[in-house]
Design a protein around this motif. Structure first.
Motif, PDB file in Angstrom:
ATOM      1  N   ALA A   5      -3.512 -17.432   4.450  1.00  0.00           N
ATOM      2  CA  ALA A   5      -3.067 -16.123   3.971  1.00  0.00           C
ATOM      3  C   ALA A   5      -4.282 -15.354   3.481  1.00  0.00           C
ATOM      4  N   LEU A   6      -4.220 -14.034   3.631  1.00  0.00           N
ATOM      5  CA  LEU A   6      -5.246 -13.141   3.111  1.00  0.00           C
ATOM      6  C   LEU A   6      -4.751 -12.604   1.774  1.00  0.00           C
ATOM      7  N   LEU A   7      -5.478 -12.915   0.691  1.00  0.00           N
ATOM      8  CA  LEU A   7      -5.125 -12.441  -0.643  1.00  0.00           C
ATOM      9  C   LEU A   7      -6.059 -11.297  -1.020  1.00  0.00           C
ATOM     10  N   ILE A   8      -5.481 -10.135  -1.286  1.00  0.00           N
ATOM     11  CA  ILE A   8      -6.242  -8.949  -1.652  1.00  0.00           C
ATOM     12  C   ILE A   8      -5.868  -8.613  -3.088  1.00  0.00           C
ATOM     13  N   ILE A   9      -6.828  -8.790  -3.979  1.00  0.00           N
ATOM     14  CA  ILE A   9      -6.552  -8.740  -5.412  1.00  0.00           C
ATOM     15  C   ILE A   9      -7.020  -7.407  -6.023  1.00  0.00           C
ATOM     16  N   ASP A  10      -6.098  -6.712  -6.668  1.00  0.00           N
ATOM     17  CA  ASP A  10      -6.379  -5.572  -7.555  1.00  0.00           C
ATOM     18  C   ASP A  10      -7.156  -4.409  -6.946  1.00  0.00           C
ATOM     19  N   VAL A  11      -6.939  -4.122  -5.680  1.00  0.00           N
ATOM     20  CA  VAL A  11      -7.576  -2.955  -5.069  1.00  0.00           C
ATOM     21  C   VAL A  11      -6.594  -1.794  -5.254  1.00  0.00           C
ATOM     22  N   GLN A  12      -6.629  -1.247  -6.468  1.00  0.00           N
ATOM     23  CA  GLN A  12      -5.643  -0.275  -6.906  1.00  0.00           C
ATOM     24  C   GLN A  12      -6.285   1.059  -7.258  1.00  0.00           C
ATOM     25  N   GLN A  13      -5.481   2.092  -7.182  1.00  0.00           N
ATOM     26  CA  GLN A  13      -5.949   3.458  -7.409  1.00  0.00           C
ATOM     27  C   GLN A  13      -6.632   3.613  -8.770  1.00  0.00           C
ATOM     28  N   GLY A  14      -6.075   3.042  -9.812  1.00  0.00           N
ATOM     29  CA  GLY A  14      -6.632   3.176 -11.146  1.00  0.00           C
ATOM     30  C   GLY A  14      -7.926   2.419 -11.362  1.00  0.00           C
ATOM     31  N   LEU A  15      -8.246   1.503 -10.450  1.00  0.00           N
ATOM     32  CA  LEU A  15      -9.481   0.720 -10.556  1.00  0.00           C
ATOM     33  C   LEU A  15     -10.559   1.222  -9.595  1.00  0.00           C
ATOM     34  N   PHE A  16     -10.143   1.804  -8.474  1.00  0.00           N
ATOM     35  CA  PHE A  16     -11.089   2.297  -7.472  1.00  0.00           C
ATOM     36  C   PHE A  16     -11.210   3.810  -7.462  1.00  0.00           C
ATOM     37  N   GLY A  17     -10.206   4.521  -7.948  1.00  0.00           N
ATOM     38  CA  GLY A  17     -10.203   5.967  -7.887  1.00  0.00           C
ATOM     39  C   GLY A  17     -11.103   6.672  -8.886  1.00  0.00           C
ATOM     40  N   PRO A  18     -11.131   6.226 -10.134  1.00  0.00           N
ATOM     41  CA  PRO A  18     -11.934   6.961 -11.128  1.00  0.00           C
ATOM     42  C   PRO A  18     -13.436   6.793 -10.906  1.00  0.00           C
ATOM     43  N   THR A  19     -14.185   7.716 -11.488  1.00  0.00           N
ATOM     44  CA  THR A  19     -15.641   7.623 -11.463  1.00  0.00           C
ATOM     45  C   THR A  19     -16.087   6.940 -12.750  1.00  0.00           C
ATOM     46  N   PRO A  20     -17.030   6.021 -12.731  1.00  0.00           N
ATOM     47  CA  PRO A  20     -17.680   5.538 -11.518  1.00  0.00           C
ATOM     48  C   PRO A  20     -16.807   4.520 -10.787  1.00  0.00           C
ATOM     49  N   MET A  21     -16.931   4.535  -9.490  1.00  0.00           N
ATOM     50  CA  MET A  21     -16.217   3.548  -8.674  1.00  0.00           C
ATOM     51  C   MET A  21     -16.894   2.194  -8.840  1.00  0.00           C
ATOM     52  N   PRO A  22     -16.205   1.113  -8.484  1.00  0.00           N
ATOM     53  CA  PRO A  22     -16.862  -0.195  -8.496  1.00  0.00           C
ATOM     54  C   PRO A  22     -18.086  -0.195  -7.577  1.00  0.00           C
ATOM     55  N   TYR A  23     -18.955  -1.148  -7.799  1.00  0.00           N
ATOM     56  CA  TYR A  23     -20.173  -1.305  -6.997  1.00  0.00           C
ATOM     57  C   TYR A  23     -19.815  -1.408  -5.514  1.00  0.00           C
ATOM     58  N   ASN A  24     -20.488  -0.611  -4.707  1.00  0.00           N
ATOM     59  CA  ASN A  24     -20.357  -0.699  -3.254  1.00  0.00           C
ATOM     60  C   ASN A  24     -18.897  -0.590  -2.799  1.00  0.00           C
ATOM     61  N   ALA A  25     -18.105   0.180  -3.534  1.00  0.00           N
ATOM     62  CA  ALA A  25     -16.651   0.213  -3.348  1.00  0.00           C
ATOM     63  C   ALA A  25     -16.223   0.573  -1.931  1.00  0.00           C
ATOM     64  N   LEU A  26     -16.798   1.585  -1.349  1.00  0.00           N
ATOM     65  CA  LEU A  26     -16.340   2.013  -0.028  1.00  0.00           C
ATOM     66  C   LEU A  26     -16.665   0.987   1.049  1.00  0.00           C
ATOM     67  N   THR A  27     -17.794   0.308   0.927  1.00  0.00           N
ATOM     68  CA  THR A  27     -18.114  -0.773   1.861  1.00  0.00           C
ATOM     69  C   THR A  27     -17.142  -1.934   1.685  1.00  0.00           C
ATOM     70  N   VAL A  28     -16.842  -2.279   0.444  1.00  0.00           N
ATOM     71  CA  VAL A  28     -15.887  -3.356   0.164  1.00  0.00           C
ATOM     72  C   VAL A  28     -14.514  -3.004   0.735  1.00  0.00           C
ATOM     73  N   VAL A  29     -14.057  -1.782   0.516  1.00  0.00           N
ATOM     74  CA  VAL A  29     -12.757  -1.352   1.054  1.00  0.00           C
ATOM     75  C   VAL A  29     -12.775  -1.398   2.580  1.00  0.00           C
ATOM     76  N   ASN A  30     -13.854  -0.939   3.190  1.00  0.00           N
ATOM     77  CA  ASN A  30     -13.966  -1.016   4.647  1.00  0.00           C
ATOM     78  C   ASN A  30     -13.890  -2.467   5.117  1.00  0.00           C
ATOM     79  N   ASN A  31     -14.592  -3.366   4.436  1.00  0.00           N
ATOM     80  CA  ASN A  31     -14.547  -4.783   4.811  1.00  0.00           C
ATOM     81  C   ASN A  31     -13.147  -5.362   4.634  1.00  0.00           C
ATOM     82  N   ILE A  32     -12.462  -4.973   3.582  1.00  0.00           N
ATOM     83  CA  ILE A  32     -11.086  -5.435   3.383  1.00  0.00           C
ATOM     84  C   ILE A  32     -10.203  -4.924   4.516  1.00  0.00           C
ATOM     85  N   ASN A  33     -10.379  -3.693   4.925  1.00  0.00           N
ATOM     86  CA  ASN A  33      -9.594  -3.173   6.048  1.00  0.00           C
ATOM     87  C   ASN A  33      -9.906  -3.902   7.352  1.00  0.00           C
ATOM     88  N   ILE A  34     -11.146  -4.311   7.534  1.00  0.00           N
ATOM     89  CA  ILE A  34     -11.503  -5.135   8.707  1.00  0.00           C
ATOM     90  C   ILE A  34     -10.761  -6.467   8.635  1.00  0.00           C
TER      91      ILE A  34
END
Length: 177
Positions: A5-34
């Motif tokens: 199973a693929l477990l995707i933990i806590d990739v939520q609007q309130g954690l990724f949406g505000p500034t500053p975003m998590p480190y390397n957030a857009l790359t991490v999100v892209n990798n999760i989508n892959i």
């Protein structure tokens, strides 16, 4: 990979949406989508684990929702949690038992809290773990920047040999379901 199973933990609007975003957030999100796309082609269950609290991440609030750039589907599982441990007082173990899961691929947020705790607990529960080393992230802390936190936890977790199952770290490109 069977029984995974693929477990995707806590990739939520309130954690990724505000500034500053998590480190390397857009790359991490892209990798999760892959990873999501790879899992879907092999009919691997995708389980989103979403943290909630009484303040910033209230259940069903805008902040609680999955981050807007994540490619979720109505066929994916959703597990609610209130601690850094995705298995503690949640439906995750029941879902994984029902699906006959023996191996989990883990990614998401926050490396030093929910990723670390959930990875260790998965191993305690005898689930083999693959930690996707370029698909988990956190924010900088006063004592250490996010890149070093991610590196430290990835190396520490994948170096543990005291569990009866392996914890291995691999980049997104090397994950095969």
């Amino acid at each position: 990979m069977e029984n995974t199973a693929l477990l995707i933990i806590d990739v939520q609007q309130g954690l990724f949406g505000p500034t500053p975003m998590p480190y390397n957030a857009l790359t991490v999100v892209n990798n999760i989508n892959i990873l999501i796309a790879k899992a879907r082609t092999k009919n691997i269950p995708i389980i989103f684990i979403q943290h909630e609290d009484a303040q910033e991440l209230r259940y069903l609030s805008d902040n609680w929702q999955l981050y807007s750039l994540i490619n979720a589907s109505s066929n994916d599982y959703v597990v609610r949690k209130t601690t850094p441990d995705s298995f503690n007082h949640t439906e995750l173990s029941k879902i994984m038992q029902k699906l006959n899961i023996t191996h989990c691929v883990i990614c998401g947020y926050a490396t030093e809290f929910c990723i670390d705790t959930s990875t260790r607990q998965a191993a305690v529960l005898n689930y083999a773990v693959t930690l996707v080393n370029d698909a988990h992230t956190t924010h900088d802390k006063n004592h250490l920047d996010a890149a070093k936190i991610i590196q430290h936890h990835t190396i520490s977790l994948s170096s543990m040999t005291s569990f009866s199952v392996p914890i291995i770290a691999k980049p997104t490109q090397d994950i095969e379901f």
